[in-house]
Design a protein around this motif. Structure first.
Motif, mmCIF file in Angstrom:
data_model
loop_
_atom_site.group_PDB
_atom_site.id
_atom_site.type_symbol
_atom_site.label_atom_id
_atom_site.label_comp_id
_atom_site.label_asym_id
_atom_site.label_seq_id
_atom_site.Cartn_x
_atom_site.Cartn_y
_atom_site.Cartn_z
ATOM 1 N N LEU A 323 0.834 -1.188 0.000
ATOM 2 C CA LEU A 323 0.000 0.000 0.000
ATOM 3 C C LEU A 323 0.878 1.250 0.000
ATOM 4 N N SER A 324 0.492 2.240 -0.783
ATOM 5 C CA SER A 324 1.179 3.521 -0.720
ATOM 6 C C SER A 324 0.884 4.173 0.631
ATOM 7 N N ASP A 325 1.667 5.183 0.983
ATOM 8 C CA ASP A 325 1.407 5.888 2.237
ATOM 9 C C ASP A 325 -0.003 6.473 2.249
ATOM 10 N N GLU A 326 -0.432 6.979 1.109
ATOM 11 C CA GLU A 326 -1.771 7.556 1.026
ATOM 12 C C GLU A 326 -2.837 6.490 1.201
ATOM 13 N N GLU A 327 -2.655 5.323 0.573
ATOM 14 C CA GLU A 327 -3.619 4.235 0.712
ATOM 15 C C GLU A 327 -3.673 3.741 2.155
ATOM 16 N N PHE A 328 -2.508 3.597 2.772
ATOM 17 C CA PHE A 328 -2.478 3.120 4.155
ATOM 18 C C PHE A 328 -3.147 4.121 5.094
ATOM 19 N N ALA A 329 -2.849 5.411 4.904
ATOM 20 C CA ALA A 329 -3.408 6.438 5.777
ATOM 21 C C ALA A 329 -4.919 6.542 5.639
ATOM 22 N N SER A 330 -5.457 6.118 4.504
ATOM 23 C CA SER A 330 -6.901 6.212 4.317
ATOM 24 C C SER A 330 -7.668 5.208 5.168
ATOM 25 N N VAL A 331 -6.978 4.175 5.671
ATOM 26 C CA VAL A 331 -7.664 3.146 6.457
ATOM 27 C C VAL A 331 -6.996 2.850 7.788
ATOM 28 N N SER A 332 -5.796 3.400 8.054
ATOM 29 C CA SER A 332 -5.050 2.938 9.222
ATOM 30 C C SER A 332 -4.055 3.986 9.700
ATOM 31 N N SER A 333 -3.270 3.596 10.716
ATOM 32 C CA SER A 333 -2.215 4.444 11.264
ATOM 33 C C SER A 333 -1.080 3.563 11.751
ATOM 34 N N ALA A 334 0.148 4.048 11.576
ATOM 35 C CA ALA A 334 1.316 3.311 12.058
ATOM 36 C C ALA A 334 1.583 3.575 13.538
ATOM 37 N N ASP A 335 0.908 4.561 14.119
ATOM 38 C CA ASP A 335 1.109 4.887 15.532
ATOM 39 C C ASP A 335 0.425 3.861 16.427
ATOM 40 N N THR A 336 0.874 3.790 17.685
ATOM 41 C CA THR A 336 0.280 2.865 18.646
ATOM 42 C C THR A 336 -1.179 3.243 18.896
ATOM 43 N N PRO A 337 -2.118 2.308 18.727
ATOM 44 C CA PRO A 337 -3.533 2.639 18.907
ATOM 45 C C PRO A 337 -3.976 2.525 20.360
ATOM 46 N N ILE A 338 -5.138 3.078 20.641
ATOM 47 C CA ILE A 338 -5.849 2.793 21.889
ATOM 48 C C ILE A 338 -6.596 1.479 21.676
ATOM 49 N N THR A 339 -6.370 0.533 22.560
ATOM 50 C CA THR A 339 -6.995 -0.784 22.429
ATOM 51 C C THR A 339 -8.186 -0.900 23.375
ATOM 52 N N PRO A 340 -9.355 -1.249 22.887
ATOM 53 C CA PRO A 340 -10.517 -1.419 23.767
ATOM 54 C C PRO A 340 -10.262 -2.464 24.851
ATOM 55 N N VAL A 341 -10.806 -2.204 26.031
ATOM 56 C CA VAL A 341 -10.708 -3.168 27.129
ATOM 57 C C VAL A 341 -11.938 -4.074 27.035
ATOM 58 N N TYR A 342 -11.840 -5.074 26.171
ATOM 59 C CA TYR A 342 -13.004 -5.916 25.883
ATOM 60 C C TYR A 342 -13.494 -6.654 27.115
ATOM 61 N N SER A 343 -12.570 -7.057 27.979
ATOM 62 C CA SER A 343 -12.981 -7.794 29.180
ATOM 63 C C SER A 343 -13.897 -6.954 30.060
ATOM 64 N N MET A 344 -13.639 -5.654 30.146
ATOM 65 C CA MET A 344 -14.495 -4.761 30.934
ATOM 66 C C MET A 344 -15.911 -4.746 30.373
ATOM 67 N N HIS A 345 -16.032 -4.575 29.061
ATOM 68 C CA HIS A 345 -17.352 -4.500 28.443
ATOM 69 C C HIS A 345 -18.079 -5.840 28.508
ATOM 70 N N ASN A 346 -17.338 -6.928 28.521
ATOM 71 C CA ASN A 346 -17.948 -8.253 28.551
ATOM 72 C C ASN A 346 -18.356 -8.652 29.961
ATOM 73 N N GLU A 347 -17.456 -8.476 30.923
ATOM 74 C CA GLU A 347 -17.692 -8.988 32.271
ATOM 75 C C GLU A 347 -18.559 -8.066 33.126
ATOM 76 N N ARG A 348 -18.590 -6.773 32.808
ATOM 77 C CA ARG A 348 -19.337 -5.818 33.641
ATOM 78 C C ARG A 348 -20.434 -5.120 32.837
ATOM 79 N N ALA A 349 -20.966 -5.794 31.830
ATOM 80 C CA ALA A 349 -21.870 -5.139 30.873
ATOM 81 C C ALA A 349 -23.076 -4.496 31.547
ATOM 82 N N ASP A 350 -23.794 -5.227 32.390
ATOM 83 C CA ASP A 350 -25.024 -4.695 32.997
ATOM 84 C C ASP A 350 -24.715 -3.520 33.921
#
Length: 362
Positions: A323-350
């Motif tokens: 992918l060109s830099d432009e193509e990659f930037a249109s869908v993504s980022s090379a920087d470190t992302p914020i990752t969802p805490v899925y366990s929180m949403h799953n275990e404490r949903a209610d």
């Protein structure tokens, strides 16, 4: 037309929570017998159509395995259907694209067949966080596609791009924000923690979650719209009526390409990256063919095709993509992302839904 199509595809992705190449598929996987079939489930509508038209024919031509495509229901309906069928030793689909919370729920009944990485040599192309495991280390899912939530703004109202998620709390932005209404798909708790606390352990306890919620509640005067309908916010963003908020990076980019005064910014804290996994039902009798399919989907050229044709973010390492830099930037980022805490949403949903309503959106 393209903008509307990808907006609909994004809706299918967001509600679930959350691919022609070399002749050889790698060691450990032989060419499948002609006329063998494999049933694969993905989110419906345009998303499924894209796989049927762009990915599956090339896979069949290369491997001889015919794909039977099945559209998945959203929410937990598909998970329930898979588990009910598995108890009867049946599989409505051999391979499914599964959102992260559903992956965790399926682990409780060992719904997902453990994957043999020796039969998935292309898994080494993926970034390590796209290898999903049981608590004992067995691999149960392989990253299929990813997508980003970013900070979006109207360029007429904000000539200078914001640089931090903290801009959401700026008093100058009173009654100016559009934010997602549900904690489980807005990931505003994770955004708030990454912006103000930077404590990976904080969202592991109710006391810590309430601390983050209290900070999140401070931005309520700035919120003009808590939205569930993406189209409603998108129109308001484009017109400048609600000139800032959170939205999907690829769709915002399409709006900008269509000439609307909209920009998507990856803040210094990172964009929020969500994703879905390929998983095999334990009841599937097509384990070898399923491994062949997943291995194929891990290839950099297939991930690049998805990025170009479907608008998803690749799960493989950036340096392996053409992918060109432009193509990659249109869908993504090379920087470190914020990752969802899925366990929180799953275990404490209610509990989380209750305190979210009381403290944030009421």
């Amino acid at each position: 037309m393209t903008h509307t199509i990808l907006k609909n595809r994004r809706r299918f992705l967001a509600q679930s929570a959350a691919l022609v190449g070399a002749a050889s598929l790698g060691s450990g996987i032989g060419r499948a017998q002609a006329a063998e079939t494999l049933t694969v489930a993905t989110y419906g509508g345009y998303f499924e159509d894209s796989f049927k038209n762009i990915i599956y024919p090339a896979f069949t031509e290369e491997t001889g395995i015919e794909i039977v495509s099945v559209p998945e229901p959203t929410s937990d309906a598909w998970l329930i259907q898979l588990e009910t069928a598995a108890r009867a030793n049946s599989a409505p689909a051999d391979v499914s694209m599964i959102a992260q919370n559903a992956m965790l729920k399926g682990q409780s009944t060992e719904l997902w067949a453990p994957l043999d990485l020796e039969k998935l040599p292309n898994h080494t192309s993926l970034t390590p966080d796209f290898i999903h495991t049981y608590s004992d280390g067995r691999v149960d899912g392989i990253g299929a596609v990813a997508w980003y939530l970013t900070l979006v703004s109207n360029t007429d109202v904000y000539p200078e791009a914001p640089t931090s998620w903290a801009e959401l709390w700026n008093p100058d932005n009173e009654d100016s924000l559009g934010l997602m209404a549900l904690s489980s798909n807005s990931f505003l708790l994770e955004i708030t923690n990454a912006t103000f606390f930077k404590d990976p352990e904080l969202l592991q306890s109710e006391a810590g979650i309430e601390k983050v919620l209290a900070k999140l509640a401070e931005l309520k005067p700035n919120v003009a719209l808590w939205y569930r309908d993406e189209g409603q916010f998108q129109q308001a963003l484009q017109s400048g009526e609600i000139p800032m908020g959170q939205y999907y990076h690829d769709v915002a980019g399409l709006a900008a390409a269509d000439g609307h005064p909209v920009r998507s910014t990856f803040p210094i804290e990172g964009g929020v990256r969500d994703s879905g996994c390929w998983a095999i039902s334990r009841a599937s009798s097509k384990q070898e063919a399923a491994h062949t399919f997943i291995n194929y989907m891990c290839r950099p050229d297939i991930q690049a095709t998805l990025a170009r044709k479907v608008g998803t973010s690749p799960t493989v390492k950036r340096e392996l993509l053409d992918l060109s830099d432009e193509e990659f930037a249109s869908v993504s980022s090379a920087d470190t992302p914020i990752t969802p805490v899925y366990s929180m949403h799953n275990e404490r949903a209610d509990w989380l839904n209750q305190v979210w309503t009381e403290m944030v959106t009421s």
